[in-house]
Design an enzyme around this catalytic site. Structure first.
Site, PDB file in Angstrom:
ATOM      1  N   GLU A 107      10.196   8.274 -17.007  1.00  0.00           N
ATOM      2  CA  GLU A 107       8.613   9.122 -17.355  1.00  0.00           C
ATOM      3  C   GLU A 107       8.209   8.773 -18.896  1.00  0.00           C
ATOM      4  O   GLU A 107       7.192   9.023 -18.809  1.00  0.00           O
ATOM      5  CB  GLU A 107       8.938  10.187 -17.677  1.00  0.00           C
ATOM      6  CG  GLU A 107       8.123  10.314 -15.848  1.00  0.00           C
ATOM      7  CD  GLU A 107       9.342  12.464 -15.536  1.00  0.00           C
ATOM      8  OE1 GLU A 107       8.119  13.125 -15.755  1.00  0.00           O
ATOM      9  OE2 GLU A 107      10.043  12.563 -14.953  1.00  0.00           O
ATOM     10  N   HIS A 155       0.823  -1.011  -0.079  1.00  0.00           N
ATOM     11  CA  HIS A 155       0.532   0.422   0.299  1.00  0.00           C
ATOM     12  C   HIS A 155       0.767   1.076  -0.219  1.00  0.00           C
ATOM     13  O   HIS A 155       0.619   2.875   0.326  1.00  0.00           O
ATOM     14  CB  HIS A 155      -0.932  -0.320   1.075  1.00  0.00           C
ATOM     15  CG  HIS A 155      -1.699  -1.234   1.159  1.00  0.00           C
ATOM     16  ND1 HIS A 155      -2.566  -1.329   0.566  1.00  0.00           N
ATOM     17  CD2 HIS A 155      -1.523  -2.032   1.999  1.00  0.00           C
ATOM     18  CE1 HIS A 155      -3.028  -2.968   1.381  1.00  0.00           C
ATOM     19  NE2 HIS A 155      -2.563  -3.278   2.279  1.00  0.00           N
ATOM     20  N   LYS A 170      17.177  20.977 -11.173  1.00  0.00           N
ATOM     21  CA  LYS A 170      15.950  20.177 -11.355  1.00  0.00           C
ATOM     22  C   LYS A 170      17.046  18.891 -11.863  1.00  0.00           C
ATOM     23  O   LYS A 170      17.797  19.396 -12.680  1.00  0.00           O
ATOM     24  CB  LYS A 170      14.738  20.249 -11.866  1.00  0.00           C
ATOM     25  CG  LYS A 170      13.642  21.197 -11.681  1.00  0.00           C
ATOM     26  CD  LYS A 170      13.162  20.622 -10.952  1.00  0.00           C
ATOM     27  CE  LYS A 170      11.873  19.247 -11.193  1.00  0.00           C
ATOM     28  NZ  LYS A 170      11.005  18.788 -11.177  1.00  0.00           N
ATOM     29  N   TYR A 229      -9.669 -12.686 -46.397  1.00  0.00           N
ATOM     30  CA  TYR A 229      -8.558 -11.858 -46.693  1.00  0.00           C
ATOM     31  C   TYR A 229      -9.711 -10.218 -46.112  1.00  0.00           C
ATOM     32  O   TYR A 229     -11.078 -10.786 -46.831  1.00  0.00           O
ATOM     33  CB  TYR A 229      -7.967 -11.422 -47.613  1.00  0.00           C
ATOM     34  CG  TYR A 229      -7.331 -10.261 -47.694  1.00  0.00           C
ATOM     35  CD1 TYR A 229      -6.497 -10.493 -46.525  1.00  0.00           C
ATOM     36  CD2 TYR A 229      -7.163  -9.433 -48.273  1.00  0.00           C
ATOM     37  CE1 TYR A 229      -5.810  -8.497 -46.136  1.00  0.00           C
ATOM     38  CE2 TYR A 229      -7.021  -8.270 -48.236  1.00  0.00           C
ATOM     39  CZ  TYR A 229      -6.120  -7.796 -47.058  1.00  0.00           C
ATOM     40  OH  TYR A 229      -5.308  -6.156 -47.332  1.00  0.00           O
ATOM     41  N   SER A 259      15.782  21.203 -16.345  1.00  0.00           N
ATOM     42  CA  SER A 259      14.851  22.296 -16.133  1.00  0.00           C
ATOM     43  C   SER A 259      15.066  23.490 -17.265  1.00  0.00           C
ATOM     44  O   SER A 259      16.085  23.446 -17.242  1.00  0.00           O
ATOM     45  CB  SER A 259      13.454  22.569 -14.819  1.00  0.00           C
ATOM     46  OG  SER A 259      12.635  23.507 -15.310  1.00  0.00           O
TER      47      SER A 259
HETATM   48  N1  ARG Z   1      -1.244  -4.180 -48.646  1.00  0.00           N
HETATM   49  C1  ARG Z   1      -2.042  -5.292 -48.595  1.00  0.00           C
HETATM   50  C2  ARG Z   1      -1.987  -5.567 -46.928  1.00  0.00           C
HETATM   51  O1  ARG Z   1      -1.515  -5.307 -46.083  1.00  0.00           O
HETATM   52  C3  ARG Z   1      -1.677  -5.678 -49.185  1.00  0.00           C
HETATM   53  C4  ARG Z   1      -3.016  -7.509 -49.071  1.00  0.00           C
HETATM   54  C5  ARG Z   1      -3.899  -6.783 -50.440  1.00  0.00           C
HETATM   55  N2  ARG Z   1      -4.597  -7.855 -50.890  1.00  0.00           N
HETATM   56  C6  ARG Z   1      -5.857  -7.972 -51.347  1.00  0.00           C
HETATM   57  N3  ARG Z   1      -7.103  -8.746 -51.745  1.00  0.00           N
HETATM   58  N4  ARG Z   1      -5.548  -6.350 -51.956  1.00  0.00           N
HETATM   59  O2  ARG Z   1      -3.048  -6.262 -46.196  1.00  0.00           O
END
Ligand code: ARG
Length: 458
Positions: free
Chosen positions: A290, A156, A283, A317, A277
């Protein structure tokens, strides 16, 4: 620049959209990984008879030339390119002609980028681990030099029991050692090659993903093509591991800042790691500590950003995933900068043992040991605890310490007190008598140092 993917559309984005879409200004740092990945891919394509050996050689030569020229600065990275993958491929085709256009057979940018980032982060993890070890070494050396430095241990932020500065420092060595383990786990879990997952569903070409994985030093391949291209768990894991490193550095910073203040004066930082400072001539500020404490916030932000990007993404993706890189790169850069300044700051820090000792003399840190004394003389712990509490209250009202009360005053509370109590409650005894494993006692501290040194391979 004409888009390589122009076909269905004319590929002519508006200027704003083009800038917005581009990732070259942050993914160009992966050029080495991108080229190495492509080299392995081309080698595999030839081994699988998808490219001829002559085509492979032309591609490998071309890629090597690009790598050398980027390394030497001869080939500047075009800021107008969409990303590093497109840049390298376009440059290859510019240099070697139509054969360059064959490189992207049985591959997509989706698995390419997933590969590149794994390769990139794998190297970064190695670097972070080396820096972490450097810090653990500095902490351990300080601990070694301060096994006799008695200071107050706190709970504490109130003075609690005497410990050694070595014990306090070794606590950080333990945290940082666990951090190293987390980085190792992250590296091991992400060391599987996604290349060959292609856009999302794999390919109709007779590729050999294992061969590429082996050439690039992976432990195997990702087993599902959708997962291969859409997994960024390793980014989250790395960001979490780095966040925890930053948490530890931040706690350590907080203590260093406190210890450097006039209120504590337990340590003095080397001038090289402090600032003055602009107005107050007296200082000496612990700016580095920090800043590390402050930068912890931004790394947490990186982790949150990554988690939030992934949450709710359908497979596989999505362009959202391009956002993975800036967060993880920022965290990696930040933790490396912090570690680079932290290790020498700790190494050169001077412990002010007299001040630590003086602080340990105030605050009744030996009260528990006094109660233990009575217990050894046969008194139940709760009764002993109460008597010592009353003695402490008496000392506070009479401005005395447990060491300066007379034996007569003690014996008014219990006739179990004898002359040897003074020896028993000296700070040195309190520390020396801590015999449990992991305690602040000298044997335990020496064992901890040995253990950390062993970890460091010393
Ligand atoms: N520049 C893109 C990324 O960083 C690469 C992959 C792009 N793929 C696509 N199907 N557009 O994710």
């Amino acid at each position: 620049m004409e888009k390589m993917w122009a076909g269905r559309t004319d590929g002519a984005l508006s200027r704003e959209a083009d800038d917005f879409n581009s990732s070259i200004h942050f993914d160009s740092r992966m050029y080495k990984q991108d080229i190495t990945g492509s080299m392995s891919h081309a080698t595999m394509l030839a081994a699988c008879k998808i490219l001829t050996d002559a085509e492979r050689d032309t591609i490998l030569d071309g890629l090597q030339g690009i790598l050398d020229d980027i390394d030497s600065g001869k080939l500047p990275i075009d800021p107008d390119a969409e990303d590093i993958h497109m840049f390298v491929e376009a440059e290859l085709t510019r240099r070697i002609g139509d054969t360059g256009k064959k490189l992207h057979t049985a591959r997509s940018r989706n698995d390419q980028v997933a590969l590149d980032i794994r390769l990139y982060l794998r190297d970064e993890i190695t670097e972070i681990r080396a820096l972490l070890r450097e810090l653990i070494d500095a902490v351990c050396e300080q601990a070694k030099a301060n096994q006799d430095a008695i200071m107050p241990g706190y709970t504490h932020l109130q003075r609690a029991q005497p410990i050694t500065f070595a014990q306090q420092l070794l606590a950080y060595a333990m945290m940082l050692r666990r951090d190293d383990g987390r980085l190792a786990d992250t590296a091991a879990r992400m060391n599987y090659s996604p290349l060959g997952s292609c856009a999302l569903a794999g390919t109709t070409y007779p590729t050999d993903r294992y061969m590429v994985a082996k050439m690039l030093g992976f432990d195997g391949i990702t087993e599902n093509s959708l997962d291969g291209v859409s997994d960024r768990d390793f980014c989250v894991e790395l960001l979490s591991a780095i966040s925890l490193i930053m948490t530890h550095l931040s706690r350590f910073s907080e203590e260093i800042i406190l210890w450097s203040s006039w209120e504590f004066r337990f340590v003095e930082l080397d001038d090289a790691y402090t600032t003055g400072s602009s107005i107050m001539p007296q200082k000496k500020n612990s700016d580095m500590a920090e800043l590390v404490r402050g930068k912890t916030g931004r790394v947490f932000g990186d982790l949150m950003a990554m988690l939030t990007v992934l949450k709710g993404l359908p497979l596989a993706y999505n362009k959202d995933m391009q956002e993975d890189k800036e967060t993880v790169f920022d965290a990696v850069d930040t933790v490396k900068k912090c570690l680079r300044v932290f290790a020498p700051m700790v190494r050169t820090m001077k412990a002010k043992k007299e001040n630590m000792y003086a602080a340990a003399q105030k605050g009744f840190l030996n009260a528990t040991d006094l109660a233990d004394y009575l217990v050894r003389e046969g008194m139940p712990f709760r009764t002993a605890y109460k008597i010592v509490g009353q003695l402490v209250a008496q000392c506070i009202s009479e401005n005395k310490t447990l060491e300066t009360l007379t034996l007569e005053e003690y014996r008014l509370h219990s006739d179990l007190f004898h002359e040897d109590l003074f020896e028993e409650i000296s700070l040195e005894t309190c520390v020396k008598k801590r015999i449990s494993a992991g305690s602040t006692g000298p044997e335990s501290v020496a064992a901890q140092i040995r253990s950390v040194e062993k970890f460091l391979g010393k």
